[in-house]
Scaffold this motif. Sequence first.
Motif, short mmCIF file in Angstrom:
data_model
loop_
_atom_site.label_atom_id
_atom_site.label_comp_id
_atom_site.label_asym_id
_atom_site.label_seq_id
_atom_site.Cartn_x
_atom_site.Cartn_y
_atom_site.Cartn_z
N MET A 1 0.33 -1.17 0.08
CA MET A 1 -0.24 0.46 -0.20
C MET A 1 1.30 1.15 -0.02
N THR A 2 0.07 2.28 -0.54
CA THR A 2 1.32 3.33 -1.27
C THR A 2 0.38 4.30 0.13
N ARG A 3 1.34 5.15 0.63
CA ARG A 3 1.01 6.61 1.31
C ARG A 3 -0.54 7.12 0.45
N LEU A 4 -0.84 7.15 -0.81
CA LEU A 4 -1.97 7.76 -0.85
C LEU A 4 -3.57 6.46 -0.74
N ASP A 5 -2.64 5.34 -0.52
CA ASP A 5 -3.50 4.64 -0.09
C ASP A 5 -3.79 4.23 1.31
N MET A 6 -3.55 4.88 1.82
CA MET A 6 -3.47 4.86 3.05
C MET A 6 -5.12 5.19 3.56
N PRO A 7 -5.27 4.38 4.45
CA PRO A 7 -7.25 4.49 4.73
C PRO A 7 -7.44 5.24 5.42
N TYR A 8 -8.52 6.17 5.39
CA TYR A 8 -9.51 7.28 5.60
C TYR A 8 -10.06 7.03 6.48
N SER A 9 -11.16 8.01 6.73
CA SER A 9 -12.27 8.40 7.69
C SER A 9 -12.74 9.65 7.46
N ILE A 10 -13.81 9.86 7.69
CA ILE A 10 -15.15 10.58 7.55
C ILE A 10 -16.06 11.40 8.66
N THR A 11 -15.64 12.15 8.41
CA THR A 11 -16.71 12.45 9.82
C THR A 11 -17.26 14.05 9.27
N GLY A 12 -18.33 14.63 10.95
CA GLY A 12 -18.61 16.15 9.88
C GLY A 12 -17.52 17.49 10.52
N TYR A 13 -18.32 18.42 11.41
CA TYR A 13 -16.83 19.09 11.20
C TYR A 13 -16.24 19.11 12.93
N TYR A 14 -15.49 19.61 12.64
CA TYR A 14 -14.46 19.23 13.56
C TYR A 14 -13.54 20.57 13.89
N PRO A 15 -13.92 21.18 15.00
CA PRO A 15 -12.42 22.21 15.25
C PRO A 15 -11.10 22.31 14.46
N GLY A 16 -11.45 23.81 13.60
CA GLY A 16 -9.90 24.10 12.68
C GLY A 16 -10.94 22.96 11.25
N VAL A 17 -11.57 22.66 10.85
CA VAL A 17 -12.26 22.31 9.88
C VAL A 17 -12.55 23.70 8.51
N ILE A 18 -12.19 24.42 9.21
CA ILE A 18 -13.24 25.88 8.57
C ILE A 18 -11.71 26.39 7.71
N ALA A 44 -13.81 31.38 2.43
CA ALA A 44 -13.69 31.64 3.55
C ALA A 44 -15.09 32.57 4.29
N ARG A 45 -15.45 33.61 3.80
CA ARG A 45 -17.33 33.88 4.09
C ARG A 45 -17.85 32.88 3.85
N GLU A 46 -18.59 32.59 2.47
CA GLU A 46 -19.61 31.71 2.57
C GLU A 46 -19.42 30.09 3.57
N LEU A 47 -18.06 29.98 3.42
CA LEU A 47 -17.81 28.05 4.51
C LEU A 47 -18.60 28.68 5.71
N ALA A 48 -17.96 30.17 6.55
CA ALA A 48 -18.30 30.53 7.46
C ALA A 48 -19.79 30.76 7.87
N SER A 49 -20.36 31.55 6.87
CA SER A 49 -21.44 31.92 7.52
C SER A 49 -22.41 30.53 7.61
N PHE A 50 -22.06 28.98 5.93
CA PHE A 50 -22.64 28.06 6.35
C PHE A 50 -22.30 27.33 7.46
N ILE A 51 -21.16 27.12 8.11
CA ILE A 51 -20.98 26.60 9.21
C ILE A 51 -21.97 27.46 10.83
N ALA A 52 -22.00 28.46 10.27
CA ALA A 52 -22.84 29.15 11.45
C ALA A 52 -24.04 29.13 11.40
N GLY A 53 -24.15 29.00 10.51
CA GLY A 53 -26.39 28.48 10.49
C GLY A 53 -26.56 27.27 10.27
N PHE A 54 -25.65 26.64 10.15
CA PHE A 54 -25.77 24.81 9.82
C PHE A 54 -26.99 24.49 11.00
#
Length: 166
Positions: A1-18, A44-54
């Motif tokens: 397995m190459t570094r590009l094929d490493m396992p990943y996880s899918i989550t929702g919002y977490y601090p710092g993700v914006i 940045a403006r639109e994503l922050a607004s989206f998360i604020a009203g999520f």
Amino acid sequence: MTRLDMPYSITGYYPGVIGQIVELHAVYYHRHWGLDVSFEIQMARELASFIAGFEEKRDGVWVASNQDGLIGCIAIDGRDAKKEGARLRWFLIEAKRQGRGLGKRLIGLAIDHCRQAGYRQVCLWTFHGLDAARSIYEREGFSLACEQELPQWGRVIREQKFVLVL
């Protein structure tokens, strides 16, 4: 397995993700498409607004990451779903990890959310030339609804709207 094929996880919002989502997009679109700082600022403006009203039942955000950090993301913005349909936004897979099935997985999660929320249609705005993403959209049933050229983000782009009727 190459570094590009490493396992990943899918989550929702977490601090710092914006900031991470904005950085992924700003760097990618500047490097590959020459978009200027106005793109990063708008995003940045639109994503922050989206998360604020999520609202969890209405909206969705999915973030894929591995030990290297954020490698992909997508969101569903349901604020105008009754008028325009839900809006698929901020879909991007890190360039070196594209073509490995992650994009298809994220799109599937987003469309499943829209069906569960009872949305009748999903739309997205993109621009001409993003062929890999367009291929995913069309395989999922999205069709091109309109396009127009306009000066935006330091260049002229051919903006496109795709729609999926659920």
